[in-house]
Design a protein around this motif. Structure first.
Motif: not given
Length: 502
Positions: A116-135
């Motif tokens: 979708x980001x490619x179609x919308x001509x945008x980049x992705x800021x990805x978030x990781x789970x540091x609530x229930x998960x980790x490294x």
């Protein structure tokens, strides 16, 4: 008109605040409400791609020129297992999504969002789970997304049909971990230690990525700004940005006070900068910490109705604020505040992009349309690229319930040297009268006036709907240029964009 209602701005090309990172005009898509399902994705919509992405929504996103979109949360990410959203869709589990108490069907996941980001001509800021998960989960996700091939997780991505890595550059280390509402809420020390070790592992997988550490969820948190100081004490040398979040609302109906809330935002940014610089000094560091204001918007209209939603549905309408004309004025002021801190605030995300506290709204099976806030966001994103200049402003002022010495005139200036364009963004906060304004641009004496865009409406509570666009800009502003001075009269409670060029 009395002298009291006259203002003046001096603009000089040497008064540089800093270069504007295009990511200052980012947005946010969380698996929340109808942002994904019924927003960017609707499989049976007549204007959807084969993959189910609404092309009418994509066209509006492209009109905004959104450079980056934060994903997949938000509060949602703090209990999210990213592995649930990859591989064959038919085999993906339906899970209880704890943050918003809905069912997450996982029809859309990491790979689909990259498409979708490619179609919308945008980049992705990805978030990781540091609530229930980790490294472990975080470094595996970086490997899945960014490593070319030859390892377990990168080869799994390739087996899912994505031979080329996504090469996501910007990553968030969790979300609002200071908030007691957050699944896996942590103390500043707990979060700081986990964020540090996760950052180190993620950068071992891909040293080219940039990382955003969680700042406070808002400036009113009892732990602010101690949270920032403690978190950065752990993470300063391993992260690249610190996040800020803040939402605004006019719950009391006091418009004069509401339009002054960006003074509060300005103080918030200055306090975070001061805290960052304190830790820099404490650590004798040569590195300057930049900021990511990756959640901001107006949010209050839908609060009551959101409390009435039955839990455990799929994509119920949540946080669907219908924005007024006065909300658009505040959004313009927020964007100008970010521009005036362009030396330190390098990224920002209007939360969110579609349906959920958003500039773009959709009807299921029907149309997509622009909310009032769409327009100032579009203007600043499209015309606000280049160098932020510091305007020297003289303006009459007023006092409101929570603020003193509020300038009637709010402004920001952007010079795009490469395109030889100068853009002046202006807000008249006066509820009753227009404002006579002179702008000294002798530093740009070879520039000519190109356009004066105005967003105005006699009804501060006017809204746009699927059937009616009551609030939209026009290009009939009255600015004139003579001998290096722009003269204009800004109508009461109006948003203005004055554009100049060679």
């Amino acid at each position: 008109m009395t002298d009291q209602k006259k203002a003046k701005i001096t603009i000089d090309r040497e008064f540089k605040i800093g270069e504007i990172d295009k990511r200052l005009y980012g947005s946010f898509i969380e698996h929340l409400g109808r942002a994904v399902y019924g927003g960017i994705y609707e499989l049976d919509h007549p204007e959807s791609t084969e993959q189910g992405f609404r092309t009418d929504v994509i066209e509006l996103v492209k009109e905004l020129q959104v450079p980056i979109v934060r994903y997949p949360g938000g509060n949602m990410v703090s209990a999210y297992n990213w592995e649930d959203g990859v591989g064959p869709v038919s085999q993906r589990p339906k899970k209880l999504e704890l943050a918003w108490r809905v069912i997450e069907p996982n029809y859309i996941g990491t790979n689909e969002f990259a498409d979708w980001a490619k179609l919308a001509q945008t980049e992705v800021m990805m978030a990781v789970n540091l609530g229930t998960r980790g490294i472990d989960a975080a470094r595996n996700l970086v490997e899945y997304c960014n490593h070319p091939s030859g390892s377990y997780w990168s080869d799994l991505r390739r087996s899912h049909g994505y031979k080329q890595p996504h090469a996501f550059k910007t990553w968030c280390l969790g979300n609002e971990m200071d908030g007691p509402w957050q699944v896996g809420h942590k103390t500043a020390d707990e979060y700081g230690r986990l964020a540090l070790e996760t950052a180190k592992a993620m950068k071992l997988v891909d040293p080219t990525i940039e990382l955003v550490a969680c700042g406070s969820s808002n400036a009113n948190m009892p732990t602010f700004p101690e949270w920032e100081a403690t978190t950065l004490d752990h993470t300063y040398e391993e992260v690249d940005y610190l996040s800020l979040h803040q939402y605004y609302g006019n719950r009391s109906g006091d418009t004069a006070n509401y339009l002054a809330k960006t003074l509060e935002m300005d103080d918030f940014i200055k306090t975070v900068i001061a805290t960052c610089d304190y830790i820099k000094a404490k650590k004798r560091s040569k590195k300057t910490m930049h900021l990511s204001f990756d959640e901001w918007n107006v949010w209050f209209h839908s609060n009551q109705q959101d409390q009435e939603i039955e839990p455990w549905g799929i994509a119920p309408p949540q946080l669907e604020d219908v924005y007024t004309f006065e909300d658009a004025l505040l959004v313009g002021s927020i964007l100008m505040t970010l521009l005036r801190h362009a030396d330190r605030v390098k990224m920002a995300c209007m939360a969110q992009l579609v349906n959920v506290i958003a500039p773009i709204m959709t009807e299921t099976g029907g149309s997509a349309w622009k909310q009032t806030i769409f327009y100032p966001y579009m203007h600043v994103s499209v015309f606000g690229r280049g160098t932020s200049l510091q305007p020297v402003v003289s303006s009459p002022k007023y006092d409101s319930k929570d603020f003193t010495d509020v300038p009637y005139l709010d402004s920001a200036v952007v010079w795009n040297e490469e395109k030889e364009e100068l853009t002046i963004f202006l807000l008249n906060r006066d509820l009753e009268e227009s404002l006579d304004l002179n702008i000294d641009i002798r530093s740009f004496s070879d520039y000519r006036l190109k356009e004066h865009i105005v967003l105005e409406n006699d009804n501060l509570k006017a809204v746009n709907t699927v059937n009616q666009t009551a609030v939209k800009p026009h290009s009939n502003g009255n600015a004139s240029l003579d001998a290096g001075t722009i003269s204009t009269q800004l109508s009461k409670t109006s948003w203005n964009v004055i554009r100049l060029g060679k």
